[in-house]
Scaffold this motif. Structure first.
Motif, short mmCIF file in Angstrom:
data_model
loop_
_atom_site.label_atom_id
_atom_site.label_comp_id
_atom_site.label_asym_id
_atom_site.label_seq_id
_atom_site.Cartn_x
_atom_site.Cartn_y
_atom_site.Cartn_z
N PRO A 92 -37.49 20.80 -8.68
CA PRO A 92 -37.92 21.22 -7.34
C PRO A 92 -36.81 21.13 -6.30
N VAL A 93 -35.91 20.16 -6.46
CA VAL A 93 -34.78 20.07 -5.53
C VAL A 93 -33.92 21.32 -5.66
N ALA A 94 -33.64 21.71 -6.89
CA ALA A 94 -32.85 22.93 -7.11
C ALA A 94 -33.57 24.16 -6.57
N ASP A 95 -34.89 24.19 -6.70
CA ASP A 95 -35.69 25.31 -6.19
C ASP A 95 -35.57 25.40 -4.67
N ARG A 96 -35.79 24.31 -3.99
CA ARG A 96 -35.79 24.36 -2.51
C ARG A 96 -34.40 24.59 -1.94
N TYR A 113 -43.93 25.01 3.66
CA TYR A 113 -44.98 24.44 2.81
C TYR A 113 -45.20 22.97 3.16
N THR A 114 -44.12 22.23 3.35
CA THR A 114 -44.24 20.81 3.67
C THR A 114 -44.97 20.61 4.99
N THR A 115 -44.78 21.53 5.92
CA THR A 115 -45.48 21.45 7.20
C THR A 115 -46.99 21.57 7.00
N THR A 116 -47.43 22.35 6.02
CA THR A 116 -48.87 22.44 5.74
C THR A 116 -49.41 21.14 5.17
N LEU A 117 -48.52 20.36 4.51
CA LEU A 117 -48.96 19.08 3.95
C LEU A 117 -48.97 17.97 5.00
N MET A 118 -48.22 18.18 6.07
CA MET A 118 -48.10 17.18 7.14
C MET A 118 -48.40 17.81 8.49
N GLY A 120 -39.48 35.31 -10.38
CA GLY A 120 -39.82 34.42 -11.50
C GLY A 120 -40.82 33.35 -11.11
N ASN A 121 -40.53 32.15 -11.50
CA ASN A 121 -41.39 31.01 -11.21
C ASN A 121 -40.88 30.19 -10.03
N ILE A 122 -40.24 30.84 -9.11
CA ILE A 122 -39.68 30.15 -7.95
C ILE A 122 -40.80 29.84 -6.96
N GLU A 123 -40.91 28.56 -6.62
CA GLU A 123 -41.95 28.12 -5.68
C GLU A 123 -41.53 28.39 -4.23
N TRP A 124 -40.28 28.02 -3.88
CA TRP A 124 -39.82 28.17 -2.51
C TRP A 124 -38.60 29.10 -2.42
N GLY A 154 -33.05 30.55 -7.87
CA GLY A 154 -33.32 31.96 -7.63
C GLY A 154 -33.87 32.19 -6.24
N ALA A 155 -34.02 33.46 -5.93
CA ALA A 155 -34.51 33.86 -4.62
C ALA A 155 -36.03 33.69 -4.51
#
Length: 148
Positions: free
Chosen positions: A23-27, A50-55, A37-41, A32-33
């Protein structure tokens, strides 16, 4: 008595380490962009969104700082687990970081997200790993053997 945890602790260290580093590499956009693929962020801005929605009680600038602290923590924990340095403390850190994720995710988006992402499993795995007495094939083991 022979150490029966040699292979399981190694696999668990690697699995947890990769679980934190991916996830660190993803963010950071390394995987990837956004939207591919399976890129979350795919980038830092999407991660903070996304983190703002959690907090939701925190302003974006505070979430940015907290996201940075979490990212640094995840990076350090992931690396330490993979190389086996301060493994017990890295495992406890992994458990506490994921426990924090569980709380924020459950309060903001419900219990299903942390279940879907395997956060409960990662938290329990970190806690379990912290109780293994010897981390074979680790820097910890090398340092322990040098002091004996």
């Amino acid at each position: 008595m022979e150490d029966s945890f040699k292979i399981p602790q190694l696999l668990l260290r690697y699995a947890l380490g990769i679980t934190f580093l991916t996830p660190v590499a993803d963010r950071l956009g390394i995987l990837g962009a956004p939207g591919t693929g399976n890129i979350e962020w795919g980038n830092w801005s999407n991660f903070i969104d996304y983190t703002t929605t959690l907090m939701p009680v925190f302003e974006r600038s505070i979430v940015n700082v907290m996201g940075s602290i979490a990212t640094i923590g995840e990076l350090l924990v992931g690396i330490c687990l993979i190389i086996g340095f301060k493994t017990k403390y890295a495992a406890i850190g992994a458990s506490l970081i994921t426990l924090t994720f569980i709380v924020f995710m459950t309060l903001s988006v419900g219990i299903q997200k942390p279940v879907n992402y395997g956060v409960f499993t990662a938290s329990a795995a970190g806690f379990l790993l912290s109780f293994i007495p010897n981390y074979k094939w680790s820097i910890d083991n090398l340092l322990n053997n040098k002091t004996k």
